[in-house]
Design an enzyme around this catalytic site. Structure first.
Site, mmCIF file in Angstrom:
data_model
loop_
_atom_site.group_PDB
_atom_site.id
_atom_site.type_symbol
_atom_site.label_atom_id
_atom_site.label_comp_id
_atom_site.label_asym_id
_atom_site.label_seq_id
_atom_site.Cartn_x
_atom_site.Cartn_y
_atom_site.Cartn_z
ATOM 1 N N ASP A 8 -1.686 -47.277 -7.290
ATOM 2 C CA ASP A 8 -2.930 -47.377 -8.041
ATOM 3 C C ASP A 8 -2.658 -48.227 -9.279
ATOM 4 O O ASP A 8 -1.576 -48.819 -9.415
ATOM 5 C CB ASP A 8 -3.503 -45.984 -8.358
ATOM 6 C CG ASP A 8 -2.725 -45.242 -9.430
ATOM 7 O OD1 ASP A 8 -1.679 -45.756 -9.894
ATOM 8 O OD2 ASP A 8 -3.159 -44.139 -9.815
ATOM 9 N N CYS A 65 2.142 -44.435 -8.680
ATOM 10 C CA CYS A 65 1.005 -44.193 -9.566
ATOM 11 C C CYS A 65 1.565 -44.080 -10.983
ATOM 12 O O CYS A 65 2.685 -44.525 -11.229
ATOM 13 C CB CYS A 65 0.186 -42.983 -9.128
ATOM 14 S SG CYS A 65 1.023 -41.391 -9.183
ATOM 15 N N THR A 67 2.584 -41.493 -12.812
ATOM 16 C CA THR A 67 3.764 -40.612 -12.875
ATOM 17 C C THR A 67 4.471 -40.455 -11.538
ATOM 18 O O THR A 67 5.592 -39.941 -11.496
ATOM 19 C CB THR A 67 3.331 -39.199 -13.312
ATOM 20 O OG1 THR A 67 2.373 -38.723 -12.354
ATOM 21 C CG2 THR A 67 2.720 -39.214 -14.712
ATOM 22 N N GLY A 68 3.809 -40.787 -10.457
ATOM 23 C CA GLY A 68 4.305 -40.483 -9.111
ATOM 24 C C GLY A 68 3.866 -39.113 -8.629
ATOM 25 O O GLY A 68 3.973 -38.800 -7.441
ATOM 26 N N MET A 71 0.364 -39.151 -6.479
ATOM 27 C CA MET A 71 0.637 -39.737 -5.160
ATOM 28 C C MET A 71 1.436 -38.766 -4.290
ATOM 29 O O MET A 71 1.160 -38.623 -3.093
ATOM 30 C CB MET A 71 1.414 -41.041 -5.308
ATOM 31 C CG MET A 71 0.576 -42.230 -5.699
ATOM 32 S SD MET A 71 -0.569 -42.732 -4.378
ATOM 33 C CE MET A 71 -0.953 -44.412 -4.944
ATOM 34 N N HIS A 98 18.816 -35.033 2.480
ATOM 35 C CA HIS A 98 18.552 -33.597 2.625
ATOM 36 C C HIS A 98 17.117 -33.288 3.042
ATOM 37 O O HIS A 98 16.892 -32.359 3.811
ATOM 38 C CB HIS A 98 18.844 -32.860 1.308
ATOM 39 C CG HIS A 98 20.304 -32.796 0.974
ATOM 40 N ND1 HIS A 98 20.808 -31.985 -0.010
ATOM 41 C CD2 HIS A 98 21.370 -33.448 1.502
ATOM 42 C CE1 HIS A 98 22.133 -32.129 -0.084
ATOM 43 N NE2 HIS A 98 22.500 -33.026 0.831
ATOM 44 N N HIS A 133 20.179 -28.827 6.936
ATOM 45 C CA HIS A 133 18.968 -29.383 6.323
ATOM 46 C C HIS A 133 17.818 -29.432 7.326
ATOM 47 O O HIS A 133 16.657 -29.268 6.952
ATOM 48 C CB HIS A 133 19.261 -30.767 5.751
ATOM 49 C CG HIS A 133 20.371 -30.744 4.749
ATOM 50 N ND1 HIS A 133 20.261 -30.092 3.544
ATOM 51 C CD2 HIS A 133 21.632 -31.238 4.806
ATOM 52 C CE1 HIS A 133 21.400 -30.219 2.873
ATOM 53 N NE2 HIS A 133 22.256 -30.897 3.616
HETATM 54 C C1 RB5 Z 1 -4.193 -42.655 -13.411
HETATM 55 O O1 RB5 Z 1 -4.595 -42.716 -14.741
HETATM 56 C C2 RB5 Z 1 -3.139 -41.578 -13.219
HETATM 57 O O2 RB5 Z 1 -3.707 -40.324 -13.357
HETATM 58 C C3 RB5 Z 1 -2.467 -41.733 -11.874
HETATM 59 O O3 RB5 Z 1 -1.899 -43.002 -11.797
HETATM 60 C C4 RB5 Z 1 -1.345 -40.770 -11.561
HETATM 61 O O4 RB5 Z 1 -0.388 -40.799 -12.584
HETATM 62 C C5 RB5 Z 1 -1.711 -39.406 -11.213
HETATM 63 O O5 RB5 Z 1 -0.836 -38.552 -10.966
#
Ligand code: RB5
Length: 149
Positions: A8, A65, A67-68, A71, A98, A133
């Site tokens: 994103d 995204c 923070t990841g 996603m 794992h 695993h």
């Molecule tokens: C978008 O602002 C942000 O919320 C998205 O990229 C992501 O970090 C969500 O977890």
């Protein structure tokens, strides 16, 4: 391998580095967007990458995204997906060996481009270790199917 990627607006800053790591290591990129910095909804891209991996079109996926986290949450709602949220190289290795992760997620607002390159390189070289695993992943699959442990 063919590697499906999706991001994103919050993750697009890592996209060039991820593509370079994939191609430098001899793999092919399947790019499911987004393609610009306009605000968009990360589940749309998690879904597309997950479908590509589940269908066998891609062998693994990489999601980006802010923070990841978003996603990884979205991808892990899709049955059959094991998405590791990765912020360091050791976790990249472990989630391949794992967790047999078929997707990893990273954050463009928390991980720098060079670290992302190393994470992708390590993850793509990683091989599932199986054995104990696999037993644990069988339990994860039971959870996915609503079964008790
Ligand atoms: C978008 O602002 C942000 O919320 C998205 O990229 C992501 O970090 C969500 O977890």
């Amino acid at each position: 391998m063919k590697i499906a990627i999706g991001c994103d607006h919050g993750g697009i800053s890592l996209k060039d580095s991820v593509i370079k790591a994939i191609t430098d290591n001899g793999h092919e990129v399947l790019d499911f967007g987004t393609y610009n910095t306009e605000s968009c909804d990360y589940p749309d891209y998690a879904y597309r990458v997950a479908q590509s991996v589940l269908s066998g079109e891609a062998q693994r996926g990489i999601l980006l995204c802010g923070t990841g986290i978003g996603m990884s949450i979205a991808a892990n709602k899709v049955k059959g997906i094991r998405c590791g949220h990765v912020t360091d190289v050791f976790s990249a290795q472990m989630t391949a060996e794992h967790n047999n992760a078929n997707i990893i997620a990273m954050g463009g607002r928390i991980t720098d481009a060079e670290t992302a390159y190393q994470i992708v390189t390590t993850y793509l070289a990683g091989k599932f270790a199986g054995g104990r695993h696999q037993n644990r992943l069988d339990k994860v699959t039971k959870l996915e199917n609503g079964e008790a442990l």
